[in-house]
Design a protein around this motif. Sequence first.
Motif, PDB file in Angstrom:
ATOM      1  N   ALA A 152      24.167 114.843  -6.229  1.00  0.00           N
ATOM      2  CA  ALA A 152      23.498 114.965  -4.930  1.00  0.00           C
ATOM      3  C   ALA A 152      23.868 113.785  -4.049  1.00  0.00           C
ATOM      4  CB  ALA A 152      21.984 115.014  -5.128  1.00  0.00           C
ATOM      5  N   LYS A 153      23.568 113.905  -2.769  1.00  0.00           N
ATOM      6  CA  LYS A 153      23.810 112.822  -1.816  1.00  0.00           C
ATOM      7  C   LYS A 153      22.518 112.245  -1.246  1.00  0.00           C
ATOM      8  CE  LYS A 153      28.461 114.035  -0.270  1.00  0.00           C
ATOM      9  NZ  LYS A 153      29.345 114.263   0.922  1.00  0.00           N
ATOM     10  N   GLU A 154      21.401 112.888  -1.600  1.00  0.00           N
ATOM     11  CA  GLU A 154      20.116 112.424  -1.088  1.00  0.00           C
ATOM     12  C   GLU A 154      19.109 112.330  -2.227  1.00  0.00           C
ATOM     13  OE1 GLU A 154      18.960 115.126   1.957  1.00  0.00           O
ATOM     14  OE2 GLU A 154      20.515 114.482   3.366  1.00  0.00           O
ATOM     15  N   MET A 155      18.313 111.279  -2.226  1.00  0.00           N
ATOM     16  CA  MET A 155      17.295 111.113  -3.256  1.00  0.00           C
ATOM     17  C   MET A 155      16.111 112.051  -3.007  1.00  0.00           C
ATOM     18  SD  MET A 155      17.310 106.968  -3.847  1.00  0.00           S
ATOM     19  CE  MET A 155      17.395 106.523  -2.100  1.00  0.00           C
ATOM     20  N   SER A 156      15.709 112.737  -4.043  1.00  0.00           N
ATOM     21  CA  SER A 156      14.613 113.701  -3.911  1.00  0.00           C
ATOM     22  C   SER A 156      13.289 113.009  -3.617  1.00  0.00           C
ATOM     23  CB  SER A 156      14.478 114.522  -5.199  1.00  0.00           C
ATOM     24  OG  SER A 156      14.230 113.682  -6.319  1.00  0.00           O
ATOM     25  N   GLY A 157      13.205 111.713  -3.898  1.00  0.00           N
ATOM     26  CA  GLY A 157      11.947 111.001  -3.705  1.00  0.00           C
ATOM     27  C   GLY A 157      11.666 110.581  -2.277  1.00  0.00           C
ATOM     28  N   LEU A 158      12.594 110.814  -1.366  1.00  0.00           N
ATOM     29  CA  LEU A 158      12.378 110.448   0.039  1.00  0.00           C
ATOM     30  C   LEU A 158      12.092 111.706   0.851  1.00  0.00           C
ATOM     31  CD1 LEU A 158      15.279 107.860   0.584  1.00  0.00           C
ATOM     32  CD2 LEU A 158      12.902 107.413  -0.053  1.00  0.00           C
ATOM     33  N   LYS A 159      10.942 111.740   1.490  1.00  0.00           N
ATOM     34  CA  LYS A 159      10.552 112.915   2.277  1.00  0.00           C
ATOM     35  C   LYS A 159       9.992 112.495   3.635  1.00  0.00           C
ATOM     36  CE  LYS A 159      11.361 115.915  -1.041  1.00  0.00           C
ATOM     37  NZ  LYS A 159      12.488 116.901  -0.943  1.00  0.00           N
ATOM     38  N   LYS A 160      10.514 113.095   4.685  1.00  0.00           N
ATOM     39  CA  LYS A 160       9.986 112.855   6.024  1.00  0.00           C
ATOM     40  C   LYS A 160       8.689 113.642   6.216  1.00  0.00           C
ATOM     41  CE  LYS A 160      10.999 113.722  10.914  1.00  0.00           C
ATOM     42  NZ  LYS A 160      11.990 114.236  11.893  1.00  0.00           N
ATOM     43  N   VAL A 161       7.684 112.967   6.744  1.00  0.00           N
ATOM     44  CA  VAL A 161       6.417 113.621   7.080  1.00  0.00           C
ATOM     45  C   VAL A 161       6.398 113.941   8.570  1.00  0.00           C
ATOM     46  CG1 VAL A 161       3.908 113.391   7.146  1.00  0.00           C
ATOM     47  CG2 VAL A 161       5.200 112.478   5.203  1.00  0.00           C
ATOM     48  N   ASP A 162       6.704 112.944   9.388  1.00  0.00           N
ATOM     49  CA  ASP A 162       6.880 113.129  10.820  1.00  0.00           C
ATOM     50  C   ASP A 162       7.811 112.027  11.301  1.00  0.00           C
ATOM     51  OD1 ASP A 162       5.285 110.763  11.377  1.00  0.00           O
ATOM     52  OD2 ASP A 162       3.485 111.987  11.114  1.00  0.00           O
ATOM     53  N   ASP A 163       7.998 111.914  12.591  1.00  0.00           N
ATOM     54  CA  ASP A 163       8.978 110.960  13.105  1.00  0.00           C
ATOM     55  C   ASP A 163       8.709 109.521  12.692  1.00  0.00           C
ATOM     56  OD1 ASP A 163      10.504 112.859  14.268  1.00  0.00           O
ATOM     57  OD2 ASP A 163       9.867 112.464  16.339  1.00  0.00           O
ATOM     58  N   LEU A 164       7.442 109.197  12.452  1.00  0.00           N
ATOM     59  CA  LEU A 164       7.100 107.820  12.121  1.00  0.00           C
ATOM     60  C   LEU A 164       6.502 107.663  10.727  1.00  0.00           C
ATOM     61  CD1 LEU A 164       5.544 106.620  15.516  1.00  0.00           C
ATOM     62  CD2 LEU A 164       7.838 106.135  14.631  1.00  0.00           C
ATOM     63  N   THR A 165       6.639 108.672   9.899  1.00  0.00           N
ATOM     64  CA  THR A 165       6.037 108.621   8.565  1.00  0.00           C
ATOM     65  C   THR A 165       6.975 109.238   7.530  1.00  0.00           C
ATOM     66  OG1 THR A 165       3.871 108.965   9.616  1.00  0.00           O
ATOM     67  CG2 THR A 165       3.970 109.134   7.216  1.00  0.00           C
ATOM     68  N   PHE A 166       7.098 108.581   6.390  1.00  0.00           N
ATOM     69  CA  PHE A 166       7.812 109.188   5.262  1.00  0.00           C
ATOM     70  C   PHE A 166       7.167 108.747   3.963  1.00  0.00           C
ATOM     71  CE2 PHE A 166       9.936 105.189   6.035  1.00  0.00           C
ATOM     72  CZ  PHE A 166      10.479 104.738   4.830  1.00  0.00           C
ATOM     73  N   THR A 167       7.401 109.534   2.925  1.00  0.00           N
ATOM     74  CA  THR A 167       6.855 109.199   1.611  1.00  0.00           C
ATOM     75  C   THR A 167       7.987 108.824   0.669  1.00  0.00           C
ATOM     76  OG1 THR A 167       6.913 111.519   0.879  1.00  0.00           O
ATOM     77  CG2 THR A 167       4.868 110.716   1.884  1.00  0.00           C
ATOM     78  N   VAL A 168       7.657 107.962  -0.266  1.00  0.00           N
ATOM     79  CA  VAL A 168       8.605 107.533  -1.288  1.00  0.00           C
ATOM     80  C   VAL A 168       7.972 107.784  -2.645  1.00  0.00           C
ATOM     81  CG1 VAL A 168      10.022 105.641  -2.170  1.00  0.00           C
ATOM     82  CG2 VAL A 168       9.397 105.705   0.267  1.00  0.00           C
ATOM     83  N   THR A 169       8.563 108.688  -3.401  1.00  0.00           N
ATOM     84  CA  THR A 169       8.089 108.971  -4.750  1.00  0.00           C
ATOM     85  C   THR A 169       8.994 108.255  -5.740  1.00  0.00           C
ATOM     86  OG1 THR A 169       7.249 111.144  -4.085  1.00  0.00           O
ATOM     87  CG2 THR A 169       7.583 110.760  -6.444  1.00  0.00           C
ATOM     88  N   LEU A 170       8.396 107.450  -6.582  1.00  0.00           N
ATOM     89  CA  LEU A 170       9.145 106.700  -7.569  1.00  0.00           C
ATOM     90  C   LEU A 170       9.204 107.463  -8.892  1.00  0.00           C
ATOM     91  CD1 LEU A 170       7.586 103.167  -6.908  1.00  0.00           C
ATOM     92  CD2 LEU A 170       9.534 104.248  -5.767  1.00  0.00           C
ATOM     93  N   ASN A 171      10.111 107.068  -9.757  1.00  0.00           N
ATOM     94  CA  ASN A 171      10.217 107.705 -11.073  1.00  0.00           C
ATOM     95  C   ASN A 171       8.977 107.432 -11.912  1.00  0.00           C
ATOM     96  OD1 ASN A 171      12.927 108.801 -10.863  1.00  0.00           O
ATOM     97  ND2 ASN A 171      13.636 106.678 -10.903  1.00  0.00           N
ATOM     98  N   GLU A 172       8.396 106.267 -11.696  1.00  0.00           N
ATOM     99  CA  GLU A 172       7.178 105.878 -12.396  1.00  0.00           C
ATOM    100  C   GLU A 172       6.489 104.821 -11.554  1.00  0.00           C
ATOM    101  OE1 GLU A 172       9.495 102.714 -15.323  1.00  0.00           O
ATOM    102  OE2 GLU A 172       8.914 104.689 -16.062  1.00  0.00           O
ATOM    103  N   PRO A 173       5.243 104.525 -11.837  1.00  0.00           N
ATOM    104  CA  PRO A 173       4.535 103.539 -11.024  1.00  0.00           C
ATOM    105  C   PRO A 173       5.256 102.192 -11.011  1.00  0.00           C
ATOM    106  CG  PRO A 173       2.990 104.759 -12.388  1.00  0.00           C
ATOM    107  CD  PRO A 173       4.366 105.150 -12.859  1.00  0.00           C
ATOM    108  N   TYR A 174       5.254 101.548  -9.843  1.00  0.00           N
ATOM    109  CA  TYR A 174       5.872 100.231  -9.688  1.00  0.00           C
ATOM    110  C   TYR A 174       4.936  99.387  -8.838  1.00  0.00           C
ATOM    111  CZ  TYR A 174       9.274  96.636  -8.294  1.00  0.00           C
ATOM    112  OH  TYR A 174       9.926  95.448  -8.057  1.00  0.00           O
ATOM    113  N   ILE A 175       4.318  98.419  -9.476  1.00  0.00           N
ATOM    114  CA  ILE A 175       3.255  97.655  -8.838  1.00  0.00           C
ATOM    115  C   ILE A 175       3.741  96.828  -7.648  1.00  0.00           C
ATOM    116  CG2 ILE A 175       3.501  95.663 -10.392  1.00  0.00           C
ATOM    117  CD1 ILE A 175       0.409  95.485 -10.359  1.00  0.00           C
TER     118      ILE A 175
END
Length: 533
Positions: A152-175
């Motif tokens: 792939a060329k894009e990480m599945s953990g990065l998702k746009k919510v709106d123009d000023l918001t995005f979420t980052v999902t990690l493989n596991e919790p990272y404090i």
Amino acid sequence: MRVRRLAAWTALPLAVTLGLAACGSGGDGGSGGSDSSVVSIQIAEPKHLVPTNTTETSGSQVIAGLFSPLVDYDAQNKPYEVAADSVTSTDNKVWTIKLKDGYTFHNGEKVTAEDYINAWNYGAYAPNGQDTNPFFEKIAGYADLQGKEPKAKEMSGLKKVDDLTFTVTLNEPYIDFKTTLGYNAFFPMPDAAFSAPGVLKDSYEQAPIGQGPFKMKGTWQHDSKIEVERYDAFPGEKPKVKNVEFRIYQQLTAAYADVLADNLDVLPTIPTESLSTAPSDLGDRYKTSPMSSFQFLAFPTFDKDYSNPDVRKAISMAIDRDEITKSVFKGSQTPARSFVSPVLPGFRDDTTGKSGEFNPTEAKKLYQAAGGPAKIVISYNGDGGHKDWVDATVNQLKANLGVDAVGSAEPKFADLLTKVEKKTPVGAFRMGWVMDYPTMEDYLGPLYSTNGSSNYYGYSNPEFDKLVKEGSAAKTQDEAIAKYQQAEDILAKDMPVIPLRFGENVFGHSSKVKNVEMDLFQRVNLVKIEAAS
């Protein structure tokens, strides 16, 4: 990685810097000092100026003016929002990043969530060969972007919510994920940086477009200078000077002469040979401040001459850190017998144990029993003010181990890094580290993990990797520190590098500027500095 990363200069606790030294400034010498609009700052030739490819301090200094981080750090080294409006998570695994409105790139483009997502995916995509690539490994989908032919060329953990918001999902919790976001790998890049999706323009690095307080003025003049000018549309705190010239020197001694003559405004590192006279030479323009630098001697652990940990331990025991700190650095550095900086929670005063003690008799016995090489070469960058301490070190090795030992200078820090990256034989080699972000993990993961972004010595220990990973996934800071300390104990047994010194910022400035501050990452604060007039 980034001290804030690999350091070219010689890091003095009174004088830490990662890399200059040769004979005069490059190019036309620039403006020759400061006025109400121009401030000149000495740097070494950067290796790169793309945010996802910049892992040394000179490049970081420039990038810090061109970009604004999502977070920065307060006096307690805790992150606070800058370009981010908020960074939140309920489980340390799924993080929501909301951007402040009003940021624009220097070409006028509005900064959006997609600019972060595109830049991070570019950095994580292995074929792009970005030096900060491993900093994205905790993000879900990173593995699919690795290898010669990624899935792939894009990480599945990065998702746009709106123009000023995005979420980052990690493989596991990272404090410590929020803390990492102050590092330049996580800066955004505009649409104008790309010729096609995921394809960076060749020209971008010569004139990077950021969203920080300064913008490029012209292009990178290699081995001469890099000029930036104030970006008036920047929504954050405005710089007090209009222009900054990052002047590239090949020798710290030449830069020191220029700052004395008011022909250079800021010298981030006083050369070692001038430490004893600098306070009187500069008067109240001689400054010191806390810094996170760590100087060490690294070994190519894949080389049979240095593959035995006992050889490395013997060399460590043959070096009198205290004497070199006193005689060469005039007490401006602190002898290091640990692998993480004293500025961090979790630091312990002496993790190397006997291997960090000066004991020439036992060192020679151990070295001979382990079959150490008859000749030791210590390579270093000649543009970093390292010759004096390297000479002192090789003299000690000759006397204490009964071997031939020599120092070998590469013209520039970038030259040394290129050679060690290619596994070109260079013998042992000096390295320096300035933290990327204030956690123990930043001194451990990038430098010693099997796939660490700055593991130039081929060190690999599965148990070490496991402990660092467990520390990152811990639920509390205390639990994380306990795991990181266990990982550091493994380093003490394997000694892939020899801790030498911890540093401070030891710097000077001309009479034409005031409010000169340097941070823990060995960077001049470009917003605070101003003309003395």
